[in-house]
Design a protein around this motif. Structure first.
Motif, PDB file in Angstrom:
ATOM      1  N   VAL A   1       0.855  -1.185   0.000  1.00 59.67           N
ATOM      2  CA  VAL A   1       0.000   0.000   0.000  1.00 59.67           C
ATOM      3  C   VAL A   1       0.892   1.236   0.000  1.00 59.67           C
ATOM      4  N   GLY A   2       0.655   2.131  -0.927  1.00 58.54           N
ATOM      5  CA  GLY A   2       1.472   3.336  -1.041  1.00 58.54           C
ATOM      6  C   GLY A   2       2.776   3.120  -1.785  1.00 58.54           C
ATOM      7  N   ALA A   3       2.993   1.916  -2.288  1.00 58.48           N
ATOM      8  CA  ALA A   3       4.233   1.602  -3.016  1.00 58.48           C
ATOM      9  C   ALA A   3       3.993   1.687  -4.522  1.00 58.48           C
ATOM     10  N   GLN A   4       5.083   1.752  -5.272  1.00 60.46           N
ATOM     11  CA  GLN A   4       5.021   1.771  -6.736  1.00 60.46           C
ATOM     12  C   GLN A   4       5.552   0.448  -7.263  1.00 60.46           C
ATOM     13  N   ARG A   5       4.781  -0.198  -8.143  1.00 60.75           N
ATOM     14  CA  ARG A   5       5.233  -1.456  -8.729  1.00 60.75           C
ATOM     15  C   ARG A   5       6.253  -1.163  -9.817  1.00 60.75           C
ATOM     16  N   CYS A   6       7.299  -1.960  -9.837  1.00 59.17           N
ATOM     17  CA  CYS A   6       8.318  -1.869 -10.874  1.00 59.17           C
ATOM     18  C   CYS A   6       7.880  -2.746 -12.035  1.00 59.17           C
ATOM     19  N   GLY A   7       7.690  -2.158 -13.190  1.00 59.20           N
ATOM     20  CA  GLY A   7       7.265  -2.929 -14.346  1.00 59.20           C
ATOM     21  C   GLY A   7       5.885  -3.515 -14.137  1.00 59.20           C
ATOM     22  N   THR A   8       5.697  -4.749 -14.599  1.00 59.48           N
ATOM     23  CA  THR A   8       4.410  -5.426 -14.502  1.00 59.48           C
ATOM     24  C   THR A   8       4.601  -6.742 -13.752  1.00 59.48           C
ATOM     25  N   ARG A   9       3.511  -7.455 -13.544  1.00 57.56           N
ATOM     26  CA  ARG A   9       3.627  -8.789 -12.948  1.00 57.56           C
ATOM     27  C   ARG A   9       4.422  -9.658 -13.904  1.00 57.56           C
ATOM     28  N   ILE A  10       5.457 -10.303 -13.410  1.00 58.29           N
ATOM     29  CA  ILE A  10       6.363 -11.085 -14.253  1.00 58.29           C
ATOM     30  C   ILE A  10       5.952 -12.548 -14.182  1.00 58.29           C
ATOM     31  N   THR A  11       5.661 -13.114 -15.354  1.00 53.96           N
ATOM     32  CA  THR A  11       5.181 -14.489 -15.418  1.00 53.96           C
ATOM     33  C   THR A  11       6.131 -15.408 -16.179  1.00 53.96           C
ATOM     34  N   SER A  12       7.176 -14.864 -16.779  1.00 54.70           N
ATOM     35  CA  SER A  12       8.169 -15.683 -17.482  1.00 54.70           C
ATOM     36  C   SER A  12       9.380 -14.825 -17.805  1.00 54.70           C
ATOM     37  N   GLY A  13      10.455 -15.480 -18.255  1.00 58.26           N
ATOM     38  CA  GLY A  13      11.630 -14.759 -18.739  1.00 58.26           C
ATOM     39  C   GLY A  13      12.700 -14.467 -17.723  1.00 58.26           C
ATOM     40  N   CYS A  14      12.516 -14.859 -16.477  1.00 61.12           N
ATOM     41  CA  CYS A  14      13.510 -14.589 -15.441  1.00 61.12           C
ATOM     42  C   CYS A  14      13.986 -15.878 -14.792  1.00 61.12           C
ATOM     43  N   ASP A  15      14.192 -16.898 -15.596  1.00 56.50           N
ATOM     44  CA  ASP A  15      14.604 -18.179 -15.028  1.00 56.50           C
ATOM     45  C   ASP A  15      15.929 -18.076 -14.290  1.00 56.50           C
ATOM     46  N   GLN A  16      16.848 -17.251 -14.760  1.00 60.45           N
ATOM     47  CA  GLN A  16      18.138 -17.086 -14.088  1.00 60.45           C
ATOM     48  C   GLN A  16      18.294 -15.666 -13.552  1.00 60.45           C
ATOM     49  N   GLN A  17      18.411 -14.675 -14.443  1.00 57.86           N
ATOM     50  CA  GLN A  17      18.578 -13.292 -14.008  1.00 57.86           C
ATOM     51  C   GLN A  17      17.732 -12.386 -14.877  1.00 57.86           C
ATOM     52  N   CYS A  18      17.207 -11.336 -14.275  1.00 57.48           N
ATOM     53  CA  CYS A  18      16.529 -10.327 -15.073  1.00 57.48           C
ATOM     54  C   CYS A  18      16.646  -8.977 -14.394  1.00 57.48           C
ATOM     55  N   THR A  19      16.430  -7.950 -15.194  1.00 58.36           N
ATOM     56  CA  THR A  19      16.423  -6.575 -14.718  1.00 58.36           C
ATOM     57  C   THR A  19      14.996  -6.062 -14.819  1.00 58.36           C
ATOM     58  N   VAL A  20      14.487  -5.528 -13.734  1.00 58.77           N
ATOM     59  CA  VAL A  20      13.130  -4.997 -13.691  1.00 58.77           C
ATOM     60  C   VAL A  20      13.231  -3.485 -13.539  1.00 58.77           C
ATOM     61  N   GLN A  21      12.682  -2.744 -14.495  1.00 56.05           N
ATOM     62  CA  GLN A  21      12.714  -1.281 -14.479  1.00 56.05           C
ATOM     63  C   GLN A  21      11.732  -0.739 -13.444  1.00 56.05           C
ATOM     64  N   CYS A  22      12.161   0.294 -12.710  1.00 52.15           N
ATOM     65  CA  CYS A  22      11.315   0.875 -11.659  1.00 52.15           C
ATOM     66  C   CYS A  22      10.904   2.319 -11.937  1.00 52.15           C
ATOM     67  N   GLN A  23      11.302   2.891 -13.041  1.00 53.31           N
ATOM     68  CA  GLN A  23      10.884   4.234 -13.434  1.00 53.31           C
ATOM     69  C   GLN A  23      11.043   5.264 -12.319  1.00 53.31           C
ATOM     70  N   GLN A  24      12.190   5.225 -11.668  1.00 48.07           N
ATOM     71  CA  GLN A  24      12.524   6.178 -10.614  1.00 48.07           C
ATOM     72  C   GLN A  24      11.510   6.179  -9.469  1.00 48.07           C
ATOM     73  N   ALA A  25      11.130   4.986  -9.036  1.00 48.58           N
ATOM     74  CA  ALA A  25      10.258   4.853  -7.873  1.00 48.58           C
ATOM     75  C   ALA A  25      11.015   5.301  -6.631  1.00 48.58           C
ATOM     76  N   VAL A  26      10.338   5.945  -5.710  1.00 51.81           N
ATOM     77  CA  VAL A  26      10.977   6.431  -4.489  1.00 51.81           C
ATOM     78  C   VAL A  26      10.439   5.651  -3.296  1.00 51.81           C
ATOM     79  N   GLY A  27      11.358   5.138  -2.483  1.00 57.55           N
ATOM     80  CA  GLY A  27      10.945   4.430  -1.278  1.00 57.55           C
ATOM     81  C   GLY A  27      12.131   3.938  -0.482  1.00 57.55           C
TER      82      GLY A  27
END
Length: 133
Positions: free
Chosen positions: A66-92
């Motif tokens: 609550v009151g947080a900003q989600r980085c990107g979208t719900r991730i359902t595939s593509g991160c089996d090993q490593q991935c980078t999730v963009q946060c669009q300059q979220a502050v917290g």
């Protein structure tokens, strides 16, 4: 928490098995602007079978999105090993890795946020002195 930020991909953080809405929160100590988060999954077959779906959030508290900003979208595939999730300059102060749903088991190797300290606005000007009457 040290296992999730120790640069060792051979160990990992593990929650209790089969819980509802498994989550992990990183306390950054103070609010930061977060550009992106690099996530490294557990390296064995349990990592890829247990990870999806997941979300990463940046917010003011550790125990809720609550009151947080989600980085990107719900991730359902593509991160089996490593991935980078963009946060669009979220502050917290907290970066939250969340696996929504029942029967979840959180087990991740690394979770590293990247960004900078926010630039706070300057303090307001003091009020003008009263005008003589």
């Amino acid at each position: 928490m040290s296992k999730v930020m120790n640069n060792n991909l051979n160990d990992f953080v593990h929650s209790i098995s089969g819980i509802t809405d498994a989550w992990l929160s990183l306390d950054l100590g103070e609010p930061y602007v977060v550009d992106y988060v690099i996530f490294d999954n557990r390296k064995d077959s349990y990592g890829t079978s247990r990870i999806y779906p997941f979300e990463i959030w940046v917010g003011p508290t550790k125990e809720t999105i609550v009151g947080a900003q989600r980085c990107g979208t719900r991730i359902t595939s593509g991160c089996d090993q490593q991935c980078t999730v963009q946060c669009q300059q979220a502050v917290g102060r907290h970066v939250i890795f969340w696996e929504p749903g029942s029967g979840r088991t959180l087990n991740i190797a690394e979770l590293k946020p990247y960004g900078w300290e926010p630039i706070y606005p300057p303090p307001p000007f003091p009020p003008s002195p009263p005008t003589p009457q």
